[in-house]
Scaffold this active site. Sequence first.
Site, PDB file in Angstrom:
ATOM      1  N   ARG A  36     -13.623  -2.075   3.153  1.00 18.51           N
ATOM      2  CA  ARG A  36     -13.520  -0.870   3.164  1.00 18.51           C
ATOM      3  C   ARG A  36     -13.970   0.203   3.536  1.00 18.51           C
ATOM      4  NH1 ARG A  36      -8.897   1.208  -0.154  1.00 18.51           N
ATOM      5  NH2 ARG A  36      -7.409  -0.399   0.693  1.00 18.51           N
ATOM      6  N   ARG A  40     -12.384   6.549   3.267  1.00 14.40           N
ATOM      7  CA  ARG A  40     -13.003   8.687   3.073  1.00 14.40           C
ATOM      8  C   ARG A  40     -13.859   8.857   2.737  1.00 14.40           C
ATOM      9  NH1 ARG A  40      -7.251   8.160  -0.271  1.00 14.40           N
ATOM     10  NH2 ARG A  40      -7.666   6.296  -0.711  1.00 14.40           N
ATOM     11  N   ARG A  49      -9.280  12.077  10.408  1.00 15.64           N
ATOM     12  CA  ARG A  49      -8.030  11.900   9.651  1.00 15.64           C
ATOM     13  C   ARG A  49      -7.518  13.332   9.881  1.00 15.64           C
ATOM     14  NH1 ARG A  49      -6.103  11.344   4.288  1.00 15.64           N
ATOM     15  NH2 ARG A  49      -4.446   9.871   4.540  1.00 15.64           N
ATOM     16  N   ASP A  86      -4.054  -1.794   8.020  1.00 13.73           N
ATOM     17  CA  ASP A  86      -3.449  -1.964   6.889  1.00 13.73           C
ATOM     18  C   ASP A  86      -2.706  -3.363   7.022  1.00 13.73           C
ATOM     19  OD1 ASP A  86      -3.614  -0.495   4.271  1.00 13.73           O
ATOM     20  OD2 ASP A  86      -1.570  -1.319   4.233  1.00 13.73           O
ATOM     21  N   TYR A 163       4.105  -6.260  -2.740  1.00 12.35           N
ATOM     22  CA  TYR A 163       4.694  -4.851  -2.468  1.00 12.35           C
ATOM     23  C   TYR A 163       6.184  -4.517  -1.659  1.00 12.35           C
ATOM     24  CZ  TYR A 163       0.091  -2.919  -2.599  1.00 12.35           C
ATOM     25  OH  TYR A 163      -1.153  -3.020  -3.014  1.00 12.35           O
TER      26      TYR A 163
HETATM   27  O1  CP3 Z   1     -12.302  -3.010   4.671  1.00 12.75           O
HETATM   28  C1  CP3 Z   1     -11.291  -2.091   5.963  1.00 12.75           C
HETATM   29  O2  CP3 Z   1     -12.939  -0.827   6.535  1.00 12.75           O
HETATM   30  C2  CP3 Z   1     -10.498  -2.326   6.811  1.00 12.75           C
HETATM   31  C3  CP3 Z   1      -9.528  -1.250   6.414  1.00 12.75           C
HETATM   32  C4  CP3 Z   1      -8.669  -1.624   5.875  1.00 12.75           C
HETATM   33  C5  CP3 Z   1      -7.092  -0.524   5.029  1.00 12.75           C
HETATM   34  N1  CP3 Z   1      -6.879  -0.784   4.306  1.00 12.75           N
HETATM   35  C6  CP3 Z   1      -7.629   0.803   5.453  1.00 12.75           C
HETATM   36  C7  CP3 Z   1      -7.422   1.619   4.325  1.00 12.75           C
HETATM   37  C8  CP3 Z   1      -8.229  -2.733   4.881  1.00 12.75           C
HETATM   38  C9  CP3 Z   1      -8.805  -3.973   5.301  1.00 12.75           C
HETATM   39  C10 CP3 Z   1      -6.720  -2.642   4.358  1.00 12.75           C
HETATM   40  C11 CP3 Z   1      -6.674  -4.150   3.220  1.00 12.75           C
HETATM   41  C12 CP3 Z   1      -5.538  -3.281   2.068  1.00 12.75           C
HETATM   42  N2  CP3 Z   1      -4.706  -2.432   1.874  1.00 12.75           N
HETATM   43  C13 CP3 Z   1      -5.516  -4.033   0.846  1.00 12.75           C
HETATM   44  C14 CP3 Z   1      -5.918  -5.081   0.471  1.00 12.75           C
HETATM   45  C15 CP3 Z   1      -7.168  -5.020  -0.171  1.00 12.75           C
HETATM   46  C16 CP3 Z   1      -8.189  -4.968  -1.180  1.00 12.75           C
HETATM   47  O3  CP3 Z   1      -8.238  -3.079  -1.309  1.00 12.75           O
HETATM   48  O4  CP3 Z   1      -7.708  -5.350  -1.442  1.00 12.75           O
HETATM   49  C17 CP3 Z   1      -4.590  -3.140   0.435  1.00 12.75           C
HETATM   50  C18 CP3 Z   1      -3.817  -4.389  -1.243  1.00 12.75           C
HETATM   51  C19 CP3 Z   1      -3.520  -2.254   1.266  1.00 12.75           C
HETATM   52  C20 CP3 Z   1      -2.808  -1.209   0.933  1.00 12.75           C
HETATM   53  C21 CP3 Z   1      -3.636   0.202   0.051  1.00 12.75           C
HETATM   54  N3  CP3 Z   1      -3.568   0.814   1.524  1.00 12.75           N
HETATM   55  C22 CP3 Z   1      -3.491   0.479  -0.365  1.00 12.75           C
HETATM   56  C23 CP3 Z   1      -3.373  -0.089  -1.837  1.00 12.75           C
HETATM   57  C24 CP3 Z   1      -4.149   1.881   0.381  1.00 12.75           C
HETATM   58  C25 CP3 Z   1      -4.973   3.507  -0.655  1.00 12.75           C
HETATM   59  C26 CP3 Z   1      -3.834   3.987  -0.700  1.00 12.75           C
HETATM   60  C27 CP3 Z   1      -4.980   5.607  -1.255  1.00 12.75           C
HETATM   61  O5  CP3 Z   1      -4.274   6.661  -1.094  1.00 12.75           O
HETATM   62  O6  CP3 Z   1      -5.353   5.628  -2.209  1.00 12.75           O
HETATM   63  C28 CP3 Z   1      -3.640   1.987   0.916  1.00 12.75           C
HETATM   64  C29 CP3 Z   1      -4.167   2.773   2.230  1.00 12.75           C
HETATM   65  C30 CP3 Z   1      -5.417   2.648   3.112  1.00 12.75           C
HETATM   66  N4  CP3 Z   1      -6.446   1.362   4.073  1.00 12.75           N
HETATM   67  C31 CP3 Z   1      -6.895   3.855   3.594  1.00 12.75           C
HETATM   68  C32 CP3 Z   1      -8.082   2.892   4.252  1.00 12.75           C
HETATM   69  C33 CP3 Z   1      -8.791   3.477   4.808  1.00 12.75           C
HETATM   70  C34 CP3 Z   1      -7.215   5.301   2.854  1.00 12.75           C
HETATM   71  C35 CP3 Z   1      -6.147   5.796   3.742  1.00 12.75           C
HETATM   72  C36 CP3 Z   1      -6.409   7.358   3.289  1.00 12.75           C
HETATM   73  O7  CP3 Z   1      -5.404   7.881   3.222  1.00 12.75           O
HETATM   74  O8  CP3 Z   1      -6.989   7.962   4.821  1.00 12.75           O
END
Ligand code: CP3
Length: 361
Positions: A36, A40, A49, A86, A163
Amino acid sequence: HILDGVKPLSTPLKNDRFLRALRREPVDCTPVWLMRQAGRYLPEYRATRKAAGSFLGMAKNPEIACEVTLQPLRRFPLDAAILFSDILTVPDAMGLGLYFVEGEGPKFERPLRSVADIDQLAVPDMGSSLRYVMDAVSLIRRELDGAVPLIGFSGSPWTLACYMVEGGGSKDWGKVKALALNEPAAMHKLLSVVTDAVIAYLSAQHAAGAQALQVFDTWGGTLGPAMYREFSLPYLTRIAAALKALGVPVILFGKGNAPHLDALFTSGADAIGVDWTVTLEDAARRNGGRVALQGNMDPAMLYGSPDAVRAQARAVLDSYRDGNGGSREGHVFNLGHGMSPDMNPDHVAALVDEVHAYSAR
Ligand code: CP3
């Protein structure tokens, strides 16, 4: 189309210490990237965003995905880029309808509700419904111009199934575990088709330009040992075996995978990513030089002062070295899980600097 006329790149890498560490080759200092690392906590991410409107809108637009992938690399001398996307893009392309609710995380419009729903699943076509991901990969490779390698990624079959069955996040993953228990044949059918989709997805990302691939088994650690060995591990092993033929390094990251490290070291993956519930010294000893290890600073350590962050980084580096016969080879520094939105970019700068400076000594 934005990529018309763009040829596949063969620019030599200017910084290959991440790929060298994955092969357990000598490096001038320990490579570092952060799960990540785009997100944000960066003001420039929040600005992009705001202009784009939504997370999914960003991920589905290759130019924006490329811009956001590069943002952390402009600030910090990270040794790898990771595709901005994602893990849930795959079930989305399988027809489940991914959407995000502010503050609630990911949701599916059409979660799997019956064995009949599972029977209808098919591997999505990478050239159409997931074309935007491959376009982003190619564009990022072009823009990186060999600065650092690009990591592609996918969710693990078990984590994606979590999921797909729950329809979103869950505290106890009760529905998906009940399915595994009550309908094991249907569960295996689901995991099998998702595994085929993951292999196709990661292979397509590699073909588009990804130079390493990471599988996120975020929820594998919620399974007890017997269920982990039945419902997660065999599918991770299948993915590692299928990708071996492509010659691209594969990292298997698992939250809470410490009890299963011995099995993971022989899974066929090039590297295993671990969280902070195990010391790297212990993990490296048990590994005995078979694969590379990635990790494993507790992300919450970034809430400490920059000096405290530096001390934690040194402790992680030395823990690996102590378990690896006195050598730092085969270590990719990372956090044990992803960064959070309220983390301070200045502390990230201190972390990356310390990893490089201390490990170079
Ligand atoms: O590492 C990186 O920078 C690459 C980008 C990346 C994202 N998601 C961007 C993202 C990667 C590798 C993921 C993988 C991901 N997504 C996982 C596995 C990794 C982990 O954390 O264990 C999972 C479980 C997800 C599912 C998911 N997507 C979740 C739980 C969330 C968070 C929701 C929240 O509101 O916090 C997301 C959204 C997400 N994916 C964000 C980002 C930067 C937040 C997006 C935003 O609100 O701007």
